[in-house]
Design an enzyme around this catalytic site. Structure first.
Site, PDB file in Angstrom:
ATOM      1  N   ASP A  86       5.806   7.004 -11.101  1.00  0.00           N
ATOM      2  CA  ASP A  86       5.982   6.464  -9.753  1.00  0.00           C
ATOM      3  C   ASP A  86       6.721   5.126  -9.769  1.00  0.00           C
ATOM      4  O   ASP A  86       7.484   4.823  -8.851  1.00  0.00           O
ATOM      5  CB  ASP A  86       4.618   6.301  -9.076  1.00  0.00           C
ATOM      6  CG  ASP A  86       4.037   7.631  -8.626  1.00  0.00           C
ATOM      7  OD1 ASP A  86       4.785   8.623  -8.583  1.00  0.00           O
ATOM      8  OD2 ASP A  86       2.832   7.683  -8.323  1.00  0.00           O
ATOM      9  N   GLY A  87       6.496   4.300 -10.806  1.00  0.00           N
ATOM     10  CA  GLY A  87       7.198   3.023 -10.891  1.00  0.00           C
ATOM     11  C   GLY A  87       8.700   3.213 -10.985  1.00  0.00           C
ATOM     12  O   GLY A  87       9.480   2.458 -10.388  1.00  0.00           O
ATOM     13  N   ASP A 135       4.053  -0.832  -1.023  1.00  0.00           N
ATOM     14  CA  ASP A 135       3.177  -1.900  -0.549  1.00  0.00           C
ATOM     15  C   ASP A 135       3.780  -3.277  -0.767  1.00  0.00           C
ATOM     16  O   ASP A 135       4.728  -3.458  -1.530  1.00  0.00           O
ATOM     17  CB  ASP A 135       1.806  -1.823  -1.240  1.00  0.00           C
ATOM     18  CG  ASP A 135       1.901  -1.725  -2.756  1.00  0.00           C
ATOM     19  OD1 ASP A 135       2.752  -2.414  -3.339  1.00  0.00           O
ATOM     20  OD2 ASP A 135       1.123  -0.958  -3.356  1.00  0.00           O
ATOM     21  N   ASP A 160      -8.522 -13.242  -3.479  1.00  0.00           N
ATOM     22  CA  ASP A 160      -7.507 -13.125  -4.521  1.00  0.00           C
ATOM     23  C   ASP A 160      -6.160 -12.745  -3.934  1.00  0.00           C
ATOM     24  O   ASP A 160      -5.128 -12.875  -4.606  1.00  0.00           O
ATOM     25  CB  ASP A 160      -7.917 -12.075  -5.558  1.00  0.00           C
ATOM     26  CG  ASP A 160      -9.030 -12.565  -6.472  1.00  0.00           C
ATOM     27  OD1 ASP A 160      -9.295 -13.787  -6.480  1.00  0.00           O
ATOM     28  OD2 ASP A 160      -9.633 -11.738  -7.171  1.00  0.00           O
ATOM     29  N   THR A 200      -2.088   5.769  -1.567  1.00  0.00           N
ATOM     30  CA  THR A 200      -2.698   6.425  -2.735  1.00  0.00           C
ATOM     31  C   THR A 200      -2.494   5.613  -4.006  1.00  0.00           C
ATOM     32  O   THR A 200      -2.825   6.094  -5.098  1.00  0.00           O
ATOM     33  CB  THR A 200      -2.100   7.827  -2.935  1.00  0.00           C
ATOM     34  OG1 THR A 200      -0.675   7.725  -3.038  1.00  0.00           O
ATOM     35  CG2 THR A 200      -2.455   8.745  -1.778  1.00  0.00           C
ATOM     36  N   ALA A 201      -1.963   4.403  -3.888  1.00  0.00           N
ATOM     37  CA  ALA A 201      -1.651   3.584  -5.063  1.00  0.00           C
ATOM     38  C   ALA A 201      -2.623   2.400  -5.164  1.00  0.00           C
ATOM     39  O   ALA A 201      -3.831   2.576  -5.165  1.00  0.00           O
ATOM     40  CB  ALA A 201      -0.192   3.134  -4.991  1.00  0.00           C
ATOM     41  N   PHE A 206      -5.415   2.183  -2.598  1.00  0.00           N
ATOM     42  CA  PHE A 206      -6.519   3.110  -2.835  1.00  0.00           C
ATOM     43  C   PHE A 206      -7.490   2.531  -3.861  1.00  0.00           C
ATOM     44  O   PHE A 206      -8.709   2.595  -3.691  1.00  0.00           O
ATOM     45  CB  PHE A 206      -5.960   4.453  -3.309  1.00  0.00           C
ATOM     46  CG  PHE A 206      -7.007   5.459  -3.675  1.00  0.00           C
ATOM     47  CD1 PHE A 206      -7.712   6.142  -2.702  1.00  0.00           C
ATOM     48  CD2 PHE A 206      -7.291   5.729  -5.010  1.00  0.00           C
ATOM     49  CE1 PHE A 206      -8.681   7.079  -3.041  1.00  0.00           C
ATOM     50  CE2 PHE A 206      -8.257   6.647  -5.361  1.00  0.00           C
ATOM     51  CZ  PHE A 206      -8.951   7.328  -4.382  1.00  0.00           C
ATOM     52  N   SER A 207      -6.946   1.944  -4.935  1.00  0.00           N
ATOM     53  CA  SER A 207      -7.790   1.347  -5.972  1.00  0.00           C
ATOM     54  C   SER A 207      -8.608   0.187  -5.418  1.00  0.00           C
ATOM     55  O   SER A 207      -9.700  -0.100  -5.918  1.00  0.00           O
ATOM     56  CB  SER A 207      -6.921   0.853  -7.132  1.00  0.00           C
ATOM     57  OG  SER A 207      -6.207   1.915  -7.727  1.00  0.00           O
ATOM     58  N   ALA A 223     -11.036  -9.042  -3.034  1.00  0.00           N
ATOM     59  CA  ALA A 223     -12.129  -9.939  -3.427  1.00  0.00           C
ATOM     60  C   ALA A 223     -12.272 -11.100  -2.448  1.00  0.00           C
ATOM     61  O   ALA A 223     -12.359 -12.261  -2.860  1.00  0.00           O
ATOM     62  CB  ALA A 223     -11.905 -10.457  -4.858  1.00  0.00           C
TER      63      ALA A 223
END
Length: 324
Positions: A67-68, A143, A172, A183-184, A187-188, A207
């Protein structure tokens, strides 16, 4: 005489030198009548700077990587109508249409122009200096992240929607994601998955030191603003698609909204997004309770088969004794 068709292949330098898949892809495209230009190094431009784009006669960009690599290839087709076809040589490869073992099918479909176009919305982002005198603009397929410059301190941000301050907190950073990027990283970080055809943006705090730090989703006519507060303990960094970045000073305002422009992804399979979601994330198709029942039945079946085999052996042994 029919003229040559032109394709650009985007990959990594080490893959170009070592991967048989890359060599085979080039050979198959050339046999199909394409003139192939290989790009194996995609250095990102600075934030707000233009990147090189493909020639106007390019028919398609074929990406061999993850994907990158596809996000880097998107810079080559930005503001053009040239589609991207991703063939996954990475890990998850959510943006890729095919896996490496499907290479021959993918190239044959490209040669026959047997594909449809999946339009993916971009996000527009602009950064304005504290005095309003300077504005730099960029874009993102996945993003935009705003994070602290000094990892020892939290950054202080104020988040607004359509000119109204919605929240402020130490954190942060924040992620502002398109549906494609949901989804990247988003999502995490706990954000929801947004289907690609939904015209929306989401913001996820990272955070954050606050009671209310839920993700926010806005529609296509709204916009996020993120102000780096003057008395923040650290300055910040902004980064688009993990590539184009810039330092943010105190008092800087970042504005993000959906763009009218898109990146065109070549779609060959016609598989619904839900299927890809289940496959790529290996989602369970049964509940834990159902799985437990199935495993129990499987164990019962194994025990029953073992008991039957044991009984058969005993019957054979008895028959042998009676014959003697």
């Amino acid at each position: 005489m029919v003229g040559k068709r032109h394709a650009v292949m985007v990959t990594h330098a080490h893959l170009r030198e070592t991967s048989l898949v890359v060599r085979e892809a080039v050979e198959q495209l050339e046999r199909a009548g394409f003139c192939v230009r290989i790009v194996d190094s995609l250095d990102p431009p600075g934030f707000g700077e233009s990147s090189p784009i493909v020639d106007s006669d390019t028919e398609i960009v074929v990406v061999l990587g993850g994907d990158g690599t596809i996000l880097g290839a998107a810079e080559l087709v930005h503001n053009t109508e040239v589609p991207i076809l991703g063939i996954n040589l990475g890990h998850v490869g959510f943006l890729a249409e095919f896996e490496s073992f499907q290479l021959s099918e993918a190239i044959a479909r490209v040669a026959g122009r047997d594909y449809s176009i999946d339009e993916r919305n971009l996000a527009n982002v602009s950064v304005t200096s504290p005095d309003g005198s300077t504005t730099l603009s960029d874009w993102a397929l996945n993003d935009i992240t705003i994070q602290q410059a000094d990892r020892d301190h939290m950054i202080e941000l104020s988040v607004g929607v359509d000119g109204v301050e919605a929240s402020s907190f130490s954190c942060d950073g924040v992620i502002i994601s398109t549906p494609t990027g949901s989804t990247a990283y988003a999502f995490s970080a706990g954000g929801p998955i947004i289907w690609p055809d939904v015209k929306a943006l989401q913001l996820i705090p990272l955070a954050a030191h606050a009671l209310f730090t839920r993700p926010m989703v806005i529609g296509e006519h709204s916009r996020f603003t993120v102000d780096l507060i003057d008395d923040s303990l650290t300055e910040g960094w902004i980064c688009c698609d993990g590539r184009r970045k810039m330092r943010l000073g105190y008092g800087t305002r970042t504005t993000v909204h959906l763009s009218s422009r898109t990146v065109r992804l070549a779609s060959l399979s016609g598989v619904p997004f839900t299927n890809r979601l289940v496959t790529k994330f290996n989602l369970p198709s049964v509940s834990l309770r159902q799985r437990s029942r199935l495993e129990e039945r499987k164990r019962e079946g194994i025990i029953a088969n073992e008991n039957k085999a044991r009984a058969d052996q005993q019957n054979v042994a008895r028959q042998g004794s009676s014959e003697r």
